[in-house]
Each structure stands twice: as C-alpha cells, then as structure tokens.
Design an enzyme around this catalytic site. Structure first.
Site: not given
Ligand SMILES: CC(=O)CC(=O)SCCNC(=O)CCNC(=O)[C@H](O)C(C)(C)COP(=O)(O)OP(=O)(O)OC[C@H]1O[C@@H](n2cnc3c(N)ncnc32)[C@H](O)[C@@H]1OP(=O)(O)O
Ligand SMILES: NC(=O)C1=CN([C@@H]2O[C@H](COP(=O)(O)OP(=O)(O)OC[C@H]3O[C@@H](n4cnc5c(N)ncnc54)[C@H](OP(=O)(O)O)[C@@H]3O)[C@@H](O)[C@H]2O)C=CC1
Length: 293
Positions: A192, A142, A154
């Site tokens: 999460n 993850h 993770e």
């Molecule tokens: C849902 C799930 O299953 C699990 C999850 O992922 S939950 C989400 C977990 N993530 C978070 O909580 C993110 C929280 N946000 C942050 O940490 C920050 O806002 C952030 C890192 C996204 C951006 O940071 P910021 O200071 O606001 O912006 P910024 O100065 O533009 O970026 C910091 C650095 O990250 C880089 N960066 C930002 N977004 C980027 C992206 N999408 N891709 C690549 N690099 C990126 C920037 O280039 C910058 O790099 P340098 O320090 O080397 O210059």
């Molecule tokens: N967003 C986040 O912050 C995080 C997300 N994740 C997990 O990662 C996974 C992807 O999330 P995320 O990238 O945000 O989602 P997105 O919606 O950005 O991307 C998912 C992609 O998967 C494609 N897809 C759906 N069904 C299929 C299939 N059968 N075969 C191949 N490709 C397929 C979708 O295409 P289409 O749009 O055409 O359906 C889309 O391009 C999820 O399980 C999510 O929970 C984990 C950590 C962080």
C-alpha cells in the site's frame, strides 16, 4: 519453532473477513466468524456461499467439498465465542479507534496462548499491539483483495512480536497455499506504500481534469497492463479504506506528497464508498457500471 493453527477467529465479516474465512475453511481449518452487526455476518456468509457456488459451477470444487468447507465456518455472535481459537484475525473497518476498542474488549475472552493478528492496510502494528494484553503474540497478517484469488500475504512484526508468533503466522500462510513476504512496521507497509499513492494520483488526475474516469482507467489498463484501472480498483478496495491509508501515510511520514486528494475526501463524505456502497467513481446500481464523472 511454530505452533500449529487449527481454529481461527475472524472479526469483521466484510469483504476481507469473509474472504479470509473462505480460504481458511478451504485449507481445512475451523473458522469462527464475528461481526458486530448480525446482518453483516449473514451477508458475509452469503458472499462465501456465492463464491463457493461459483467454484462448483466451474468444476474446480465438488458439491461435497463445498458443503464441507461451508460447514467449517460457524457464526460467533460475541467475542466470548472466540475462546477456543488458536489465532484471531481482526478484519474490521480501517479505523485505529475501532481496532483498539476491539482488542481491548477481545483479549479477556481469549486463552493466554492465543495469537492475535490484524489485517490492517496501514496502521502501526506496534501501536495496535499496545491495545492488547499480549504484544508478543500480536502480528500484522495483511491479506490482499480478493482474498481467494490473490497470492500474497504481508507479515508485519511489531516491536514486541516474538519469533514463535512470526513463525506460526508464516506456517499458517503456507498452509493456506499463499506466499508471505515480510515488511517492517512502517505506515502502509510495502504494497500500500506503493499502490495507494498511485491510486491517489489517479484521483488527482481526475480532480484536475486531465482525464475522465473512463480515460484514466483505460489508460492504465491498456497503457500499463494493470488488470483494473486505478479508479476501478479504488472502488473495489473501498474509498473509505483508501482515504484512511492515505491519512496514515500523510500523518505517519509527515510528507505532503501523501496528501489525500480532496476529491477522494468528498466522495467519502458523500458516502460514495465504491462497490460496497454501490456508488463511487462508478455507479453500480444498474446492469453495467457507469462513471460518475
Ligand atoms: C487495500 C489493501 O490493503 C491491499 C489490497 O488488497 S490492494 C488490492 C489488490 N488487488 C488487486 O490489485 C486486484 C486487481 N485486479 C485483479 O487482479 C483482477 O481484476 C481480478 C483478479 C480481481 C479479477 O480478474 P478478471 O480476470 O478481471 O476477472 P475474472 O476472469 O472474473 O476473474 C479471474 C479469476 O478470479 C476469480 N475471482 C474474481 N473475483 C473474485 C472474488 N471476489 N472472489 C473469488 N474469486 C474471484 C474468478 O472466479 C476467476 O477465477 P478463474 O480464473 O479460476 O476462472
Ligand atoms: N478492502 C481491501 O481491499 C482491503 C482491506 N484490508 C483491511 O481489512 C480490513 C477490513 O476491510 P474491508 O473488509 O474492506 O472492510 P468492510 O467495510 O468491507 O468490512 C468491515 C467490517 O467490519 C465490521 N466492523 C466494524 N466495527 C466492528 C467491530 N467493532 N466489531 C466487529 N466488526 C466490526 C463492519 O461492520 P459495519 O459496517 O456495521 O461497521 C464491516 O462488516 C480493514 O482494516 C482494511 O484496511 C486489507 C486488505 C485489502
């Protein structure tokens, strides 16, 4: 004992799949990127090129290295093309039926020794493993969003995951220069389990009129030093993913404290999925994000 991962397949070229592809190729691994939609696949490659381009313009990556990283990422139009992979990571939409379908049609194309992983945010690894022909070679890997920036990954073992699978995944994450933690296979794992109820509570705070989008986000950015406000972060993750995780917590732990906020449900029903749909708690269609409430 661990097996070395040299070639990685990635299914789903959305925000996570493209980020995972980029960090794998940057670590010198060969990457095969798949999506069911060729336009999504193209878009994923464009996102990677944009991200590498930013690193070049900042001087942290040379033009030459950037070109080499990009050349290591190849499109895989179908699952058959993933046959040479040592590890395939599924990063498709957070929906159990979608993921199960992928695993049951994928496995026949893979060599018996290939490891299979899921990037799911919440779904049981043991249940997903049961949709494959190799539960002992299956594991949760993850990554966090944005993948190129976030240090943590993770690792989650299912009931049947073998030690070699776990050790190989751990060595793979170390090769990417990231830090892994182990979580047991409970709904939404560790990050999460803690983060998403906080985001859901922020949405309840909005729903009940305690504060506006702007005041809730400002409160948590400046009052708790979070890098992003919780509603901004929800939009960044994707509201469909946030809702799926809350549903898995609610059903999996059978506790009403995880009830998804009705406002989150409404935004998802409207197709306001956050940044990827250009509208969520903020409207991203103009030059600066504007709160939608
Ligand atoms: C849902 C799930 O299953 C699990 C999850 O992922 S939950 C989400 C977990 N993530 C978070 O909580 C993110 C929280 N946000 C942050 O940490 C920050 O806002 C952030 C890192 C996204 C951006 O940071 P910021 O200071 O606001 O912006 P910024 O100065 O533009 O970026 C910091 C650095 O990250 C880089 N960066 C930002 N977004 C980027 C992206 N999408 N891709 C690549 N690099 C990126 C920037 O280039 C910058 O790099 P340098 O320090 O080397 O210059
Ligand atoms: N967003 C986040 O912050 C995080 C997300 N994740 C997990 O990662 C996974 C992807 O999330 P995320 O990238 O945000 O989602 P997105 O919606 O950005 O991307 C998912 C992609 O998967 C494609 N897809 C759906 N069904 C299929 C299939 N059968 N075969 C191949 N490709 C397929 C979708 O295409 P289409 O749009 O055409 O359906 C889309 O391009 C999820 O399980 C999510 O929970 C984990 C950590 C962080």
């Amino acid at each position: 004992m661990h097996m070395e991962i040299k070639r990685v397949g990635i299914i789903g070229a959305g925000q996570m799949g493209s980020g995972i592809a980029q960090v794998c190729a940057t670590a010198g691994l060969d990457v095969l990127l798949n999506d069911r939609d060729p336009a999504r696949l193209e878009n994923g490659l464009t996102v990677i090129e944009g991200s590498l381009g930013r690193l070049v313009s900042k001087g942290t990556l040379s033009e030459e290295d950037s070109a080499q990283v990009r050349s290591r990422i190849v499109s895989a139009r179908d699952f058959a093309a993933l046959e040479p992979c040592d590890l395939v990571i599924e990063a498709a939409t957070e929906n159990e039926a979608t993921k199960r379908e992928i695993f049951s049609s994928l496995c026949g194309s893979l060599r018996p020794e290939t490891f299979v992983a899921t990037n799911t945010s919440s779904i049981s690894i043991t249940r997903l493993a049961a949709a494959t022909d190799r539960p002992e070679k299956f594991i949760g890997i993850h990554f966090m969003n944005p993948v190129p920036v976030m240090q943590l990954v993770e690792l989650i073992r299912g009931i049947a995951t073998e030690d070699t699978t776990y050790e190989s995944a751990k060595a793979f994450i170390a090769k990417l220069g990231k830090t892994s933690t182990m979580s047991e296979d409970f709904p939404a794992f560790i990050v999460n389990r803690i983060l998403l109820p906080m985001i859901n509570e922020a949405i309840y705070t909005l729903y009940e009129g305690v504060g506006s989008v702007e005041s809730i986000d400002t409160a948590m950015r400046l009052g708790a030093n979070h890098p992003m406000g919780p509603l901004q972060l929800a939009d960044f993750i994707g509201l469909d993913t946030c809702l799926s995780v809350m549903q898995v917590l609610y059903e999996g732990l059978a506790d009403s404290k995880y009830r998804p906020c009705p406002l989150l449900v409404k935004y998802v029903e409207a197709g306001w999925l956050g940044r990827k749909a250009k509208r969520g708690f903020y409207d991203y269609r103009g030059p600066t994000p504007i709160p939608t409430r």
